[in-house]
Design an enzyme around this catalytic site. Sequence first.
Site, PDB file in Angstrom:
ATOM      1  N   LYS A 284     -10.719  11.168  -2.263  1.00 37.61           N
ATOM      2  CA  LYS A 284     -11.013  11.455  -4.066  1.00 37.61           C
ATOM      3  C   LYS A 284     -10.217  11.256  -4.185  1.00 37.61           C
ATOM      4  CE  LYS A 284     -15.824  13.890  -4.420  1.00 37.61           C
ATOM      5  NZ  LYS A 284     -16.527  14.738  -4.812  1.00 37.61           N
ATOM      6  N   GLU A 370     -31.199  21.512  -1.618  1.00 40.45           N
ATOM      7  CA  GLU A 370     -31.922  22.907  -2.674  1.00 40.45           C
ATOM      8  C   GLU A 370     -33.350  22.959  -1.595  1.00 40.45           C
ATOM      9  OE1 GLU A 370     -29.847  19.425  -4.498  1.00 40.45           O
ATOM     10  OE2 GLU A 370     -30.740  19.303  -3.494  1.00 40.45           O
ATOM     11  N   ARG A 398     -36.526  19.485  -5.943  1.00 41.15           N
ATOM     12  CA  ARG A 398     -36.665  18.643  -4.742  1.00 41.15           C
ATOM     13  C   ARG A 398     -37.284  19.307  -3.665  1.00 41.15           C
ATOM     14  NH1 ARG A 398     -30.996  15.268  -3.481  1.00 41.15           N
ATOM     15  NH2 ARG A 398     -32.631  14.089  -2.160  1.00 41.15           N
TER      16      ARG A 398
END
Length: 638
Positions: A284, A370, A398
């Site tokens: 990243k 989740e 979700r």
Amino acid sequence: MTEFPLLDTVRTPADIRGMTVEQLRQLADEVRQEMIEVVSLTGGHLGAGLGVVELTVALHHVFNTPDDRLIWDVGHQTYPHKILTGRRARMRTLRQGKGLSGFTKRSESAYDPFGAGHSSTSISAGLGMAVGRDLKGGDNHVVAVIGDGAMSAGMAYEALNNAGSMNSRLVVILNDNDMSIAPPVGAMSAYLSRLLSSKSYRSIRHVMKDLASMFPGPLERAAKRAEEFARGMVSGGGTLFEELGFYYVGPVDGHRLDHLLPVLKNVRDAGDAAPILIHVVTKKGHGYPPAEAAADKYHGVGKFDVVTGALAKPKANAPSYTSVFSRALIAEAKHDSRIVAITAAMPAGTGLDKFAETYPERCFDVGIAEQHAVTFAAGLACEGFKPFCALYSSFLQRAYDQLVHDVALQHLPVRFAIDRAGLVGADGATHAGTFDLAFLGCIPGIVLMAPSDEAELMHAVATAVSIDNGPSAFRYPRGEGVGVELPERGEVMPIGKGRILREGTTVALLSLGTRLGECLKAADELAARGLSTTVADARFAKPIDEDLIRQLAHNHAVLITVEDGSVGGFSSQVLHFLAHAGLLETGLKFRPMTLPDRFIDHDTPQVQYDDAGLTAPHIVAQVLSAMGIVAAQAPARA
């Protein structure tokens, strides 16, 4: 290295397919610099996109997009993709009104075959496209790029399991940039990846499998084990993906085009139907030192100085709702050791990073999962703890099944801290928290709060701590509060009771949540027109304050409810009560004001709420219309 900018010659990916490796390296450097400059001006997601610049260039060079489908998991990493697919000139409109979305969007470009705002969807969508291609007799490629963080979600494994059992050509690229699940990559790894992805190796492997099948049972099993052992020796991993039915290749250095290109070409030219997973290792923020040094800080950023990397931080007039929630939870946890907190890969976004600093053993980050987060919280509640499950409103969607069956049906006291409720500005429709009042309000036994300011949020946290006989939830928006004075610790509110802030005689405005300020402005305007107005704060969407609603209905000619949620939320609860109590038969003019029945694109929150018709002028216009007074003065609702 050419003397002129190559990026200036690129209109579509077709323009890069004839480039040499050296030219592609130069192009990647130019794309990276372009992205840094754009995000420094607009804000947005930086680190993830910087990490996939070379991969993006390589994919568009090797594959014939858009005929070959390239599906990105979430949109955080797609800015380089947008730059190369005809949208470079509009990049400085990113995440602004009428500008480019921060995510892939089907209506925006033919190069975005699937919209992605939430994670872990790319493999499922890619498999659907691959099977659809096969049913139509097509021969295009389908490539799904998924980050290792998204692999913590069960949906990704459901898709892998399904894809591995089917004979549809599908390429999955695992972008490994966080979890360090790969061994070090280098020349030997690159050589082995080229070997494993080559036709010659794959052909030999098929021959060996066919040969093994001709042996008697014990010898066949031994031959298969030998082949798998030899493959494991040279590939360095991938056993899980192999067991799921994928042909594993990698790891490959995602920043070395001379490593990436041969592997991608081998995979593209493979003729068999087996799904393939390419394990690519990236970093990243690659190529921009400030982002490399602080990947989390530069995941999503505001405007910043390109040279120094210093982030522009506008002076806050008030603390954010997220920081107030964190403060309130820490204050409560000091007095109750049973309070624990759960986040799904968003510790900073939900403010639980601060809670974790104070109570590290009582804070749990479960990754992008989740569904698991909610049922995990239910398990903690079973053991007598007081779990606070902090999720964005749009992400809680979700885990709806778990919320209903694992929490509410069992009357478990899980507390849901719902961040990013209402409209969220630059992130647009994919992240807007517009449905929670509707999908939570229909669940039996839940206590649902919507604080109108920061102090009320602290009271909501304290109230949730006190509820031990079932689930509770409180929702609050993104961004700054209104600047009210905050208590050291919240106070427990009477369950299901609202409050009156201003007394009037003709019009009643019943607000839920942070539209209260607009209701107070509207009341001032109505008073200037001679219409005495009551303003009430409902505080609770469930249970509703029936006594308050009955009082407002009896004593006023007009009752307006105002909420920043969809049709089917708070106003539906109020209307249900009014109808059954016979209060609509008294001549009361009732008008609900909700978000419109459509998705609202990214812009500033103020513009979004004006578009939605939920500002003070719209409230005034609604009252006047209900009373038959100068309705023509109502502002147009876009």
